[in-house]
Design a protein around this motif. Sequence first.
Motif, PDB file in Angstrom:
ATOM      1  N   GLY A  82     -29.572  -8.350  -2.820  1.00 41.43           N
ATOM      2  CA  GLY A  82     -28.118  -8.436  -2.712  1.00 41.43           C
ATOM      3  C   GLY A  82     -27.630  -9.871  -2.747  1.00 41.43           C
ATOM      4  N   ALA A  83     -28.341 -10.766  -2.061  1.00 40.24           N
ATOM      5  CA  ALA A  83     -27.945 -12.172  -2.057  1.00 40.24           C
ATOM      6  C   ALA A  83     -28.081 -12.781  -3.448  1.00 40.24           C
ATOM      7  CB  ALA A  83     -28.791 -12.944  -1.049  1.00 40.24           C
ATOM      8  N   LEU A  84     -29.149 -12.431  -4.153  1.00 43.96           N
ATOM      9  CA  LEU A  84     -29.321 -12.928  -5.522  1.00 43.96           C
ATOM     10  C   LEU A  84     -28.234 -12.381  -6.447  1.00 43.96           C
ATOM     11  CD1 LEU A  84     -33.200 -12.686  -5.828  1.00 43.96           C
ATOM     12  CD2 LEU A  84     -31.820 -14.781  -5.716  1.00 43.96           C
ATOM     13  N   ALA A  85     -27.899 -11.112  -6.268  1.00 48.20           N
ATOM     14  CA  ALA A  85     -26.834 -10.514  -7.079  1.00 48.20           C
ATOM     15  C   ALA A  85     -25.495 -11.190  -6.785  1.00 48.20           C
ATOM     16  CB  ALA A  85     -26.739  -9.006  -6.815  1.00 48.20           C
ATOM     17  N   ARG A  86     -25.251 -11.473  -5.519  1.00 48.21           N
ATOM     18  CA  ARG A  86     -24.004 -12.141  -5.141  1.00 48.21           C
ATOM     19  C   ARG A  86     -23.923 -13.515  -5.785  1.00 48.21           C
ATOM     20  NH1 ARG A  86     -20.896 -15.472  -3.329  1.00 48.21           N
ATOM     21  NH2 ARG A  86     -19.436 -15.416  -1.645  1.00 48.21           N
ATOM     22  N   TYR A  87     -25.017 -14.251  -5.746  1.00 45.39           N
ATOM     23  CA  TYR A  87     -25.046 -15.574  -6.358  1.00 45.39           C
ATOM     24  C   TYR A  87     -24.800 -15.469  -7.869  1.00 45.39           C
ATOM     25  CZ  TYR A  87     -26.646 -20.163  -7.842  1.00 45.39           C
ATOM     26  OH  TYR A  87     -26.723 -21.398  -8.411  1.00 45.39           O
ATOM     27  N   GLY A  88     -25.456 -14.509  -8.510  1.00 45.76           N
ATOM     28  CA  GLY A  88     -25.296 -14.316  -9.949  1.00 45.76           C
ATOM     29  C   GLY A  88     -23.875 -13.948 -10.331  1.00 45.76           C
ATOM     30  N   VAL A  89     -23.276 -13.041  -9.600  1.00 45.78           N
ATOM     31  CA  VAL A  89     -21.889 -12.652  -9.883  1.00 45.78           C
ATOM     32  C   VAL A  89     -20.961 -13.833  -9.641  1.00 45.78           C
ATOM     33  CG1 VAL A  89     -19.981 -11.156  -9.163  1.00 45.78           C
ATOM     34  CG2 VAL A  89     -22.258 -10.193  -9.487  1.00 45.78           C
ATOM     35  N   GLY A  90     -21.251 -14.607  -8.603  1.00 40.38           N
ATOM     36  CA  GLY A  90     -20.445 -15.798  -8.338  1.00 40.38           C
ATOM     37  C   GLY A  90     -20.477 -16.788  -9.486  1.00 40.38           C
ATOM     38  N   LEU A  91     -21.621 -16.869 -10.163  1.00 37.00           N
ATOM     39  CA  LEU A  91     -21.725 -17.748 -11.332  1.00 37.00           C
ATOM     40  C   LEU A  91     -20.961 -17.193 -12.524  1.00 37.00           C
ATOM     41  CD1 LEU A  91     -25.514 -18.723 -11.257  1.00 37.00           C
ATOM     42  CD2 LEU A  91     -23.566 -20.153 -10.605  1.00 37.00           C
ATOM     43  N   LEU A  92     -20.905 -15.869 -12.633  1.00 45.37           N
ATOM     44  CA  LEU A  92     -20.235 -15.240 -13.769  1.00 45.37           C
ATOM     45  C   LEU A  92     -18.714 -15.294 -13.671  1.00 45.37           C
ATOM     46  CD1 LEU A  92     -22.448 -12.058 -14.261  1.00 45.37           C
ATOM     47  CD2 LEU A  92     -22.387 -14.113 -15.688  1.00 45.37           C
ATOM     48  N   ILE A  93     -18.205 -15.372 -12.450  1.00 46.21           N
ATOM     49  CA  ILE A  93     -16.750 -15.406 -12.249  1.00 46.21           C
ATOM     50  C   ILE A  93     -16.350 -16.862 -12.041  1.00 46.21           C
ATOM     51  CG2 ILE A  93     -14.824 -14.643 -10.826  1.00 46.21           C
ATOM     52  CD1 ILE A  93     -16.519 -12.227 -10.037  1.00 46.21           C
ATOM     53  N   ILE A 124      -6.955 -19.368  -4.069  1.00 45.10           N
ATOM     54  CA  ILE A 124      -7.564 -18.119  -3.597  1.00 45.10           C
ATOM     55  C   ILE A 124      -8.907 -17.936  -4.294  1.00 45.10           C
ATOM     56  CG2 ILE A 124      -7.338 -15.612  -3.542  1.00 45.10           C
ATOM     57  CD1 ILE A 124      -4.320 -16.048  -3.198  1.00 45.10           C
ATOM     58  N   PRO A 125      -9.998 -17.809  -3.541  1.00 41.63           N
ATOM     59  CA  PRO A 125     -11.329 -17.632  -4.136  1.00 41.63           C
ATOM     60  C   PRO A 125     -11.531 -16.199  -4.635  1.00 41.63           C
ATOM     61  CG  PRO A 125     -11.494 -17.897  -1.753  1.00 41.63           C
ATOM     62  CD  PRO A 125     -10.050 -17.987  -2.105  1.00 41.63           C
ATOM     63  N   PHE A 126     -11.148 -15.956  -5.865  1.00 35.24           N
ATOM     64  CA  PHE A 126     -11.192 -14.605  -6.418  1.00 35.24           C
ATOM     65  C   PHE A 126     -12.611 -14.066  -6.569  1.00 35.24           C
ATOM     66  CE2 PHE A 126      -6.871 -15.790  -7.689  1.00 35.24           C
ATOM     67  CZ  PHE A 126      -6.199 -14.679  -7.206  1.00 35.24           C
ATOM     68  N   ASN A 127     -13.609 -14.948  -6.703  1.00 32.73           N
ATOM     69  CA  ASN A 127     -14.970 -14.432  -6.821  1.00 32.73           C
ATOM     70  C   ASN A 127     -15.413 -13.750  -5.523  1.00 32.73           C
ATOM     71  OD1 ASN A 127     -15.237 -16.849  -5.440  1.00 32.73           O
ATOM     72  ND2 ASN A 127     -16.866 -17.640  -6.726  1.00 32.73           N
ATOM     73  N   THR A 128     -15.106 -14.320  -4.379  1.00 35.33           N
ATOM     74  CA  THR A 128     -15.449 -13.676  -3.104  1.00 35.33           C
ATOM     75  C   THR A 128     -14.633 -12.409  -2.918  1.00 35.33           C
ATOM     76  OG1 THR A 128     -15.990 -15.821  -2.121  1.00 35.33           O
ATOM     77  CG2 THR A 128     -15.643 -13.992  -0.603  1.00 35.33           C
ATOM     78  N   LEU A 129     -13.370 -12.447  -3.314  1.00 32.80           N
ATOM     79  CA  LEU A 129     -12.507 -11.269  -3.227  1.00 32.80           C
ATOM     80  C   LEU A 129     -13.094 -10.121  -4.062  1.00 32.80           C
ATOM     81  CD1 LEU A 129      -9.723 -10.142  -2.209  1.00 32.80           C
ATOM     82  CD2 LEU A 129      -8.776 -10.999  -4.342  1.00 32.80           C
ATOM     83  N   PHE A 130     -13.515 -10.421  -5.284  1.00 33.90           N
ATOM     84  CA  PHE A 130     -14.116  -9.407  -6.152  1.00 33.90           C
ATOM     85  C   PHE A 130     -15.430  -8.886  -5.570  1.00 33.90           C
ATOM     86  CE2 PHE A 130     -17.247  -8.330  -9.374  1.00 33.90           C
ATOM     87  CZ  PHE A 130     -16.616  -7.272  -9.996  1.00 33.90           C
ATOM     88  N   ILE A 131     -16.294  -9.792  -5.153  1.00 33.34           N
ATOM     89  CA  ILE A 131     -17.606  -9.409  -4.618  1.00 33.34           C
ATOM     90  C   ILE A 131     -17.449  -8.505  -3.403  1.00 33.34           C
ATOM     91  CG2 ILE A 131     -19.615 -10.340  -3.382  1.00 33.34           C
ATOM     92  CD1 ILE A 131     -19.456 -12.714  -5.450  1.00 33.34           C
ATOM     93  N   ASN A 132     -16.592  -8.877  -2.474  1.00 35.60           N
ATOM     94  CA  ASN A 132     -16.420  -8.067  -1.271  1.00 35.60           C
ATOM     95  C   ASN A 132     -15.750  -6.730  -1.584  1.00 35.60           C
ATOM     96  OD1 ASN A 132     -17.713  -9.925   0.337  1.00 35.60           O
ATOM     97  ND2 ASN A 132     -15.839 -10.889   1.029  1.00 35.60           N
TER      98      ASN A 132
END
Length: 124
Positions: free
Chosen positions: A12-23, A30-38
């Motif tokens: 999950g942590a690796l996926a979160r990091y990867g998605v954070g890189l993609l967004i 407003i940090p939309f990447n954290t908003l999307f991930i959560n």
Amino acid sequence: KLLLTGSGGAMGALARYGVGLLIPSSGSPIPFNTLFINGFGSFVLAYLTYSLFKNEGNERLKLFFGTGLCGGFTTMSSFALEITNLAATDPLYSLIYFFLSMIAGLLMAWLGFIMSSWIKREAR
């Protein structure tokens, strides 16, 4: 149980990091990447809870996917830090981000529940 939870959490942590890189950062306060991930994590956890985790025999799935994967993917600590940082520089954006996150998380969890219910009905 620790190995299941830990391996799910690592994924999950690796996926979160990867998605954070993609967004990419939009330049918005407003940090939309954290908003999307959560929000997405809320959807997945609700969907899994109402489809897979209902039965008592699914404890291992619950530990790996629920506590581990979804717990490692979503992030309360980043959310809290971002709220704190925004409050120091722009309190209005801090409130907007807070309420957007709460609404998105609840809405996405509700959608996960609805989708799980719909798929169960279709499978009958």
